[in-house]
Scaffold this active site. Structure first.
Site, PDB file in Angstrom:
ATOM      1  N   TRP A  75       4.905 -20.008  51.876  1.00  0.00           N
ATOM      2  CA  TRP A  75       4.465 -20.787  53.231  1.00  0.00           C
ATOM      3  C   TRP A  75       3.528 -21.910  53.418  1.00  0.00           C
ATOM      4  O   TRP A  75       3.444 -22.535  54.214  1.00  0.00           O
ATOM      5  CB  TRP A  75       3.967 -19.585  54.197  1.00  0.00           C
ATOM      6  CG  TRP A  75       5.010 -18.502  54.421  1.00  0.00           C
ATOM      7  CD1 TRP A  75       6.175 -18.164  53.740  1.00  0.00           C
ATOM      8  CD2 TRP A  75       4.897 -17.665  55.557  1.00  0.00           C
ATOM      9  NE1 TRP A  75       6.899 -16.878  54.271  1.00  0.00           N
ATOM     10  CE2 TRP A  75       5.995 -16.873  55.417  1.00  0.00           C
ATOM     11  CE3 TRP A  75       4.046 -17.614  56.559  1.00  0.00           C
ATOM     12  CZ2 TRP A  75       6.026 -15.489  56.473  1.00  0.00           C
ATOM     13  CZ3 TRP A  75       4.156 -16.427  57.418  1.00  0.00           C
ATOM     14  CH2 TRP A  75       5.145 -15.504  57.360  1.00  0.00           C
TER      15      TRP A  75
HETATM   16 FE1  SF4 Z   1       1.774 -18.955  49.532  1.00  0.00          FE
HETATM   17 FE2  SF4 Z   1      -0.717 -18.075  49.479  1.00  0.00          FE
HETATM   18 FE3  SF4 Z   1       0.519 -18.270  51.705  1.00  0.00          FE
HETATM   19 FE4  SF4 Z   1       1.207 -16.514  50.020  1.00  0.00          FE
HETATM   20  S1  SF4 Z   1      -0.840 -16.426  50.975  1.00  0.00           S
HETATM   21  S2  SF4 Z   1       2.587 -17.731  51.074  1.00  0.00           S
HETATM   22  S3  SF4 Z   1       1.334 -17.478  48.139  1.00  0.00           S
HETATM   23  S4  SF4 Z   1      -0.270 -20.100  50.375  1.00  0.00           S
END
Ligand code: SF4
Ligand code: SF4
Length: 154
Positions: free
Chosen positions: A43
């Site tokens: 995300w």
């Molecule tokens: Fe991507 Fe990190 Fe967000 Fe998970 S927590 S969606 S790996 S940016």
């Protein structure tokens, strides 16, 4: 920009696994270190970056932003309450950004279990849980009255 983990920095604490809303941060069963199992599903929320106490997670820049030979270092500085970004371009240029990531002190947000349970009136309210207090608004949220919902009202 999806994230990736430097396995030599990671100590396998699992904070990124717990916080990832896409459930793509996993701990490798053999090496006991975190890795992003599906960068395409990232995300790009960077919750994992902010949660990692070892500064082990970085972002992989898109080609138009930081082409081959680049690096995007992300540093969580808890004492300053900031996230620093160091973008290094392949021609050697560097850009540095520093941004505050929250308005409340690290570790001071209570969990839902620590907050009082909702009342009957709360269930009928249009406000979300703990609004407007959680938004630091004293006078209540501005809301439309039923008359304003009629068609043609600007
Ligand atoms: Fe991507 Fe990190 Fe967000 Fe998970 S927590 S969606 S790996 S940016
Ligand atoms: Fe490793 Fe950081 Fe994830 Fe902990 S939060 S498992 S140190 S990448």
């Amino acid at each position: 920009m999806p994230t990736f983990v430097y396995m030599t920095r990671c100590d396998g604490c699992g904070h990124c696994v717990d916080i990832c809303p896409s459930d793509i941060m996993h701990i490798d069963k053999t090496y006991r270190r975190a890795f992003n199992i599906e960068p395409n599903m990232c995300w790009e929320c960077y919750s994992c970056v902010k949660a990692c106490p070892q500064n082990a997670i970085d972002a992989r820049g898109y080609a138009d932003f930081a082409p081959l030979g680049h690096s995007v270092r992300v540093l969580r500085e808890e004492e300053k309450n900031t996230i620093s970004w160091k973008i290094k371009f392949r021609n050697g240029h560097e850009k540095n950004f520093e941004s505050p990531i929250r308005t409340t002190k690290w570790g001071t947000i209570p969990s839902p279990a620590e907050l009082p349970p909702p009342s009957e009136a709360d269930f009928k309210s249009q406000e979300l849980a703990h609004e407007p207090d959680a938004l630091n608004i004293d006078s209540g949220l501005p809301a439309l009255t039923p008359g304003q919902l009629k068609k043609g009202v600007v």
